[in-house]
Design a protein around this motif. Structure first.
Motif, PDB file in Angstrom:
ATOM      1  N   THR A 276      41.834  32.557  35.648  1.00 47.67           N
ATOM      2  CA  THR A 276      42.329  32.447  37.025  1.00 47.67           C
ATOM      3  C   THR A 276      40.827  32.250  37.697  1.00 47.67           C
ATOM      4  OG1 THR A 276      44.128  33.958  36.547  1.00 47.67           O
ATOM      5  CG2 THR A 276      43.299  33.777  38.940  1.00 47.67           C
ATOM      6  N   LEU A 277      40.794  31.102  38.404  1.00 51.44           N
ATOM      7  CA  LEU A 277      39.428  30.842  38.980  1.00 51.44           C
ATOM      8  C   LEU A 277      39.470  30.968  40.490  1.00 51.44           C
ATOM      9  CD1 LEU A 277      36.776  29.380  38.823  1.00 51.44           C
ATOM     10  CD2 LEU A 277      37.732  27.070  39.168  1.00 51.44           C
ATOM     11  N   ILE A 278      38.490  31.604  40.995  1.00 49.29           N
ATOM     12  CA  ILE A 278      38.358  31.561  42.395  1.00 49.29           C
ATOM     13  C   ILE A 278      37.068  30.767  42.961  1.00 49.29           C
ATOM     14  CG2 ILE A 278      37.953  33.369  44.390  1.00 49.29           C
ATOM     15  CD1 ILE A 278      40.761  33.810  42.893  1.00 49.29           C
ATOM     16  N   ASN A 279      37.255  29.600  43.576  1.00 44.27           N
ATOM     17  CA  ASN A 279      36.405  28.900  43.951  1.00 44.27           C
ATOM     18  C   ASN A 279      36.381  28.506  45.397  1.00 44.27           C
ATOM     19  OD1 ASN A 279      38.493  27.012  43.895  1.00 44.27           O
ATOM     20  ND2 ASN A 279      37.820  25.797  42.390  1.00 44.27           N
ATOM     21  N   VAL A 280      35.815  27.528  45.901  1.00 40.45           N
ATOM     22  CA  VAL A 280      35.923  27.231  47.308  1.00 40.45           C
ATOM     23  C   VAL A 280      37.038  26.814  47.583  1.00 40.45           C
ATOM     24  CG1 VAL A 280      35.166  24.685  47.084  1.00 40.45           C
ATOM     25  CG2 VAL A 280      34.582  25.850  49.181  1.00 40.45           C
ATOM     26  N   MET A 281      38.052  26.225  46.877  1.00 41.05           N
ATOM     27  CA  MET A 281      39.581  25.969  47.256  1.00 41.05           C
ATOM     28  C   MET A 281      40.493  27.198  47.586  1.00 41.05           C
ATOM     29  SD  MET A 281      39.284  22.902  47.006  1.00 41.05           S
ATOM     30  CE  MET A 281      41.035  22.317  47.217  1.00 41.05           C
ATOM     31  N   LYS A 282      39.899  28.297  46.875  1.00 43.38           N
ATOM     32  CA  LYS A 282      40.565  29.691  47.188  1.00 43.38           C
ATOM     33  C   LYS A 282      39.911  30.519  48.232  1.00 43.38           C
ATOM     34  CE  LYS A 282      43.070  28.445  43.868  1.00 43.38           C
ATOM     35  NZ  LYS A 282      44.495  27.824  44.059  1.00 43.38           N
ATOM     36  N   ILE A 283      38.741  30.388  48.461  1.00 41.28           N
ATOM     37  CA  ILE A 283      37.983  30.964  49.574  1.00 41.28           C
ATOM     38  C   ILE A 283      37.238  30.045  50.249  1.00 41.28           C
ATOM     39  CG2 ILE A 283      36.369  32.943  50.207  1.00 41.28           C
ATOM     40  CD1 ILE A 283      37.408  34.656  47.631  1.00 41.28           C
ATOM     41  N   PRO A 284      37.378  29.440  51.257  1.00 41.69           N
ATOM     42  CA  PRO A 284      36.693  28.420  51.894  1.00 41.69           C
ATOM     43  C   PRO A 284      35.478  29.022  52.414  1.00 41.69           C
ATOM     44  CG  PRO A 284      38.803  29.225  53.556  1.00 41.69           C
ATOM     45  CD  PRO A 284      38.674  29.880  51.988  1.00 41.69           C
ATOM     46  N   GLY A 285      35.031  30.286  52.697  1.00 43.30           N
ATOM     47  CA  GLY A 285      33.870  30.818  53.086  1.00 43.30           C
ATOM     48  C   GLY A 285      32.623  30.423  51.792  1.00 43.30           C
ATOM     49  N   LEU A 286      33.172  30.149  50.553  1.00 39.86           N
ATOM     50  CA  LEU A 286      32.278  29.976  49.648  1.00 39.86           C
ATOM     51  C   LEU A 286      31.617  28.652  49.644  1.00 39.86           C
ATOM     52  CD1 LEU A 286      34.112  31.234  46.464  1.00 39.86           C
ATOM     53  CD2 LEU A 286      32.185  32.128  47.316  1.00 39.86           C
ATOM     54  N   ASN A 287      31.979  27.876  50.548  1.00 40.58           N
ATOM     55  CA  ASN A 287      31.300  26.580  50.846  1.00 40.58           C
ATOM     56  C   ASN A 287      29.922  26.723  50.981  1.00 40.58           C
ATOM     57  OD1 ASN A 287      31.309  23.743  51.075  1.00 40.58           O
ATOM     58  ND2 ASN A 287      30.856  24.204  53.105  1.00 40.58           N
ATOM     59  N   THR A 288      28.961  25.956  50.154  1.00 42.32           N
ATOM     60  CA  THR A 288      27.396  26.083  50.329  1.00 42.32           C
ATOM     61  C   THR A 288      27.083  27.228  49.797  1.00 42.32           C
ATOM     62  OG1 THR A 288      27.132  26.899  52.499  1.00 42.32           O
ATOM     63  CG2 THR A 288      27.602  24.611  52.379  1.00 42.32           C
ATOM     64  N   MET A 289      27.666  28.468  49.191  1.00 44.19           N
ATOM     65  CA  MET A 289      27.007  29.519  48.696  1.00 44.19           C
ATOM     66  C   MET A 289      26.739  29.295  47.194  1.00 44.19           C
ATOM     67  SD  MET A 289      27.132  31.531  51.332  1.00 44.19           S
ATOM     68  CE  MET A 289      27.967  31.226  53.115  1.00 44.19           C
ATOM     69  N   GLY A 290      27.456  28.371  46.484  1.00 45.20           N
ATOM     70  CA  GLY A 290      26.808  28.196  45.327  1.00 45.20           C
ATOM     71  C   GLY A 290      27.407  29.028  44.087  1.00 45.20           C
ATOM     72  N   ILE A 291      28.489  30.031  44.460  1.00 48.79           N
ATOM     73  CA  ILE A 291      28.920  30.797  43.460  1.00 48.79           C
ATOM     74  C   ILE A 291      30.562  30.733  43.412  1.00 48.79           C
ATOM     75  CG2 ILE A 291      27.138  32.689  43.661  1.00 48.79           C
ATOM     76  CD1 ILE A 291      29.022  34.095  45.676  1.00 48.79           C
TER      77      ILE A 291
ATOM     78  N   ALA B 216      42.309  41.041  25.408  1.00 46.46           N
ATOM     79  CA  ALA B 216      41.067  40.888  25.708  1.00 46.46           C
ATOM     80  C   ALA B 216      40.817  40.538  27.380  1.00 46.46           C
ATOM     81  CB  ALA B 216      39.886  40.217  25.110  1.00 46.46           C
ATOM     82  N   VAL B 217      40.168  40.857  28.174  1.00 48.40           N
ATOM     83  CA  VAL B 217      40.139  40.451  29.390  1.00 48.40           C
ATOM     84  C   VAL B 217      38.441  40.356  29.789  1.00 48.40           C
ATOM     85  CG1 VAL B 217      40.383  40.738  32.021  1.00 48.40           C
ATOM     86  CG2 VAL B 217      41.939  41.532  30.626  1.00 48.40           C
ATOM     87  N   ALA B 218      37.942  39.226  30.383  1.00 48.88           N
ATOM     88  CA  ALA B 218      36.691  39.018  30.791  1.00 48.88           C
ATOM     89  C   ALA B 218      36.459  38.568  32.226  1.00 48.88           C
ATOM     90  CB  ALA B 218      36.054  38.020  29.995  1.00 48.88           C
ATOM     91  N   ILE B 219      35.365  38.789  32.890  1.00 41.79           N
ATOM     92  CA  ILE B 219      35.238  38.273  34.291  1.00 41.79           C
ATOM     93  C   ILE B 219      33.905  37.632  33.826  1.00 41.79           C
ATOM     94  CG2 ILE B 219      34.161  38.776  36.523  1.00 41.79           C
ATOM     95  CD1 ILE B 219      36.875  39.180  36.500  1.00 41.79           C
ATOM     96  N   ALA B 220      33.972  35.993  34.732  1.00 38.87           N
ATOM     97  CA  ALA B 220      32.832  35.227  34.639  1.00 38.87           C
ATOM     98  C   ALA B 220      32.341  34.951  36.139  1.00 38.87           C
ATOM     99  CB  ALA B 220      33.251  34.128  33.781  1.00 38.87           C
ATOM    100  N   ALA B 221      30.972  34.757  36.280  1.00 42.45           N
ATOM    101  CA  ALA B 221      30.641  34.351  37.552  1.00 42.45           C
ATOM    102  C   ALA B 221      29.913  32.794  37.175  1.00 42.45           C
ATOM    103  CB  ALA B 221      29.504  35.449  38.033  1.00 42.45           C
ATOM    104  N   LEU B 222      29.919  32.061  38.246  1.00 45.58           N
ATOM    105  CA  LEU B 222      29.648  30.609  37.863  1.00 45.58           C
ATOM    106  C   LEU B 222      28.630  30.196  39.018  1.00 45.58           C
ATOM    107  CD1 LEU B 222      33.012  30.446  36.929  1.00 45.58           C
ATOM    108  CD2 LEU B 222      31.638  28.832  35.829  1.00 45.58           C
TER     109      LEU B 222
END
Length: 226
Positions: free
Chosen positions: A77-92, A168-174
């Motif tokens: 389950t990926l949370i990127n700029v397509m899910k949170i538009p405020g991530l734009n230019t934030m690099g995470i 198992a469950v993991a969280i990843a930051a990119l």
């Protein structure tokens, strides 16, 4: 060396330098929210056109995902700029990965991001492969352990029955607002249109019939469908 040769060398050096330093764009103001209704994610520039919901996603990563429907036994389950538009230019960006017993997040790469992963539940066997000459680095992770996968390198996570028989469950930051993912088997054997079996038979040094069989398989996408 002629003037034209000097120019070509300078242009080549400039091109290499620009590629070596490529990364997500840095913000030039407090934020630059993506306009999700405009082709190409055109940007909203003014605070008056933005609200708190542009930086918010409700309860997206707290729910276990179905891993049994996936042939590889995992669900991303990926949370990127397509899910949170405020991530734009934030690099995470952020991802939750659920693994069934014997499930894996198969070998893949993120062309635009380094990944740092921590295990929330269970245990994982993880690793990545360097560029040529392809050295493998692996580690068994317990709950709370952290592992880094360098940008662009092939890597994987596996929940083997030899370590545990539990999910198992993991969280990843990119380190990108839109890291991308290239799953190796899917890309090589499941591309549309398909790569020529002559090309792949030579590359893998096997008979064309083996390649044809692999290309006929259903290559599952383990990313959660919203």
């Amino acid at each position: 060396m002629s003037a034209s040769s000097y120019f070509l060398v300078a242009a080549f050096v400039a091109l290499v330098a620009s590629q070596a330093t490529a990364f997500d764009p840095s913000p030039l103001q407090d934020f630059c929210v993506a306009d999700m209704h405009s082709p190409g994610l055109h940007m909203t520039q003014w605070a008056m056109a933005v609200n708190a919901d542009d930086f918010f996603k409700a309860a997206e990563l707290d729910k276990p995902r179905d891993t049994m429907a996936s042939k590889v036994g995992s669900n991303v389950t990926l949370i990127n700029v397509m899910k949170i538009p405020g991530l734009n230019t934030m690099g995470i960006s952020l991802a939750r990965i659920d693994y069934a017993p014997s499930g894996e997040n198969p070998p893949h790469t993120h062309p635009r991001a380094t990944e740092i992963l921590t295990v929330l539940e269970g245990k994982l066997y993880v690793g990545f492969v360097t560029s040529n000459p392809n050295q493998l680095f692996t580690k068994e992770l317990n709950e709370g352990d952290v592992f880094v996968f360098p940008e662009g390198l092939i890597h994987f996570q596996f929940n083997p029955l030899t370590i545990t028989r539990h999910a198992a469950v993991a969280i990843a930051a990119l380190s990108s607002q839109n890291p991308g993912a290239i799953t190796i088997a899917n890309a090589v054997f499941g591309s549309k249109p398909q790569i020529s079996d002559d090309v792949l038979a030579k590359a893998f040094q096997v008979e064309k019939g083996t390649i044809d069989w692999l290309q006929a398989q259903f290559w599952d996408n383990n990313h959660y469908k919203f």
